[in-house]
Design a protein around this motif. Structure first.
Motif, PDB file in Angstrom:
ATOM      1  N   LEU A 151       0.812  -1.217   0.000  1.00  0.00           N
ATOM      2  CA  LEU A 151       0.000   0.000   0.000  1.00  0.00           C
ATOM      3  C   LEU A 151       0.844   1.265   0.000  1.00  0.00           C
ATOM      4  O   LEU A 151       0.340   2.347  -0.331  1.00  0.00           O
ATOM      5  CB  LEU A 151      -0.913   0.019   1.234  1.00  0.00           C
ATOM      6  N   SER A 152       2.112   1.151   0.351  1.00  0.00           N
ATOM      7  CA  SER A 152       2.946   2.347   0.486  1.00  0.00           C
ATOM      8  C   SER A 152       3.235   3.032  -0.850  1.00  0.00           C
ATOM      9  O   SER A 152       3.700   4.168  -0.874  1.00  0.00           O
ATOM     10  CB  SER A 152       4.272   2.003   1.189  1.00  0.00           C
ATOM     11  N   GLY A 153       2.938   2.357  -1.954  1.00  0.00           N
ATOM     12  CA  GLY A 153       3.119   2.982  -3.258  1.00  0.00           C
ATOM     13  C   GLY A 153       1.897   3.739  -3.735  1.00  0.00           C
ATOM     14  O   GLY A 153       1.885   4.268  -4.853  1.00  0.00           O
ATOM     15  N   MET A 154       0.854   3.801  -2.889  1.00  0.00           N
ATOM     16  CA  MET A 154      -0.397   4.457  -3.263  1.00  0.00           C
ATOM     17  C   MET A 154      -0.624   5.705  -2.424  1.00  0.00           C
ATOM     18  O   MET A 154      -0.176   5.803  -1.284  1.00  0.00           O
ATOM     19  CB  MET A 154      -1.576   3.492  -3.065  1.00  0.00           C
ATOM     20  N   ALA A 155      -1.351   6.668  -2.989  1.00  0.00           N
ATOM     21  CA  ALA A 155      -1.726   7.868  -2.253  1.00  0.00           C
ATOM     22  C   ALA A 155      -2.848   7.544  -1.280  1.00  0.00           C
ATOM     23  O   ALA A 155      -3.606   6.593  -1.491  1.00  0.00           O
ATOM     24  CB  ALA A 155      -2.178   8.959  -3.228  1.00  0.00           C
ATOM     25  N   PRO A 156      -2.992   8.323  -0.189  1.00  0.00           N
ATOM     26  CA  PRO A 156      -4.044   8.055   0.795  1.00  0.00           C
ATOM     27  C   PRO A 156      -5.440   7.965   0.183  1.00  0.00           C
ATOM     28  O   PRO A 156      -6.226   7.089   0.566  1.00  0.00           O
ATOM     29  CB  PRO A 156      -3.932   9.240   1.765  1.00  0.00           C
TER      30      PRO A 156
END
Length: 262
Positions: A151-156
């Motif tokens: 998930l860290s590659g995605m924006a909030p």
């Protein structure tokens, strides 16, 4: 489970056959025709015909005594080919085997499939609790360290849309707030690894690091998992945990390099 064709380019017969196969992967090892019909929403006669066809094709098999249906080993060559040809699996398999041997913990690799993660392979070390994780199994993204790396590659905003609200609780320690998840993922981005303790299963914890391809995008993540006494906040020594963090980051870097990352 929806089975109706949704557009003109979808073949309803294929959709129905796939829904039958997925029903047989629903958790119970063997099912009656009526069970499959209930899970798929198909009529009993349609379900029976589909099962008979799939049996002739060696996709399912019927127990000669109980007449219950289960998935057939005829599916195994297809599944093995799909797994072994996946670039992440090819790059990660030997690295993870060595990681599990050196640390004595469990080591696995996963990719994101929609709103879940899917494991591609898993190795168990001598200190790892008994695992039921297998290639093809899925897990929640928000309640695992490996998922938080993905998930860290995605924006909030993207994460909220993908995961929905509220986030499901698997134990009393599961992160169920998007704001808290955002904070945890900010830490992943800053440190290069994720930590999870008892969020998915009590008594277990994990460390994970992201894997990148030649474009620099996060395409997978790997994790070390084991008892909380070794990996969790209550681990015996901070030095031991930091050594394991280095191990998982270095292993993720090795896989990333094999995928062409600089």
């Amino acid at each position: 489970m929806a089975t109706r064709a949704t557009d003109a380019g979808t073949n309803q017969s294929v959709e129905r056959a796939v829904s039958v196969l997925r029903a047989l992967d629903s958790g119970r090892p063997e099912l009656r025709v009526s069970d499959v019909a209930e899970l798929t929403g198909l009529g009993s006669s349609t379900t029976s015909r589909l099962l008979s066809t799939l049996e002739r094709l060696d996709m399912v098999e019927r127990d000669p005594v109980s007449n219950l249906y289960r998935l057939s080993l005829g599916l195994l060559p297809l599944a093995a080919t799909a797994t072994n040809r996946h670039p992440v699996h090819r790059a990660a398999r030997m690295v993870l085997q060595g990681l599990a041997t050196r640390t004595g913990l469990g080591a696995n690799v996963a990719v994101r499939r929609g709103g879940e993660l899917m494991f591609l392979c898993n190795f168990e070390g001598t200190r790892a609790p008994k695992s039921y994780t297998q290639a093809g199994h899925t897990a929640p993204l928000h309640a695992t360290s490996i998922g938080k790396c993905l998930l860290s590659g995605m924006a909030p905003k993207e994460r909220r849309k993908l995961l929905g609200d509220p986030l499901d609780a698997h134990t009393e320690y599961t992160t169920t707030s998007h704001d808290l998840l955002d904070t945890e993922i900010d830490t992943v981005r800053r440190t290069g690894y994720a930590v999870e303790a008892e969020e998915r299963a009590l008594g277990r914890a994990s460390l994970a690091a992201p894997v990148r391809d030649a474009s620099g995008e996060i395409v997978a993540a790997i994790s070390l998992w084991g008892p909380t006494s070794v990996l969790g906040d209550r681990s015996d020594t901070e030095g031991q945990r930091l050594a394991l963090v280095r191990e998982v980051i270095e292993a993720a870097d090795a896989i990333s390099q094999a995928l062409g990352a600089l």
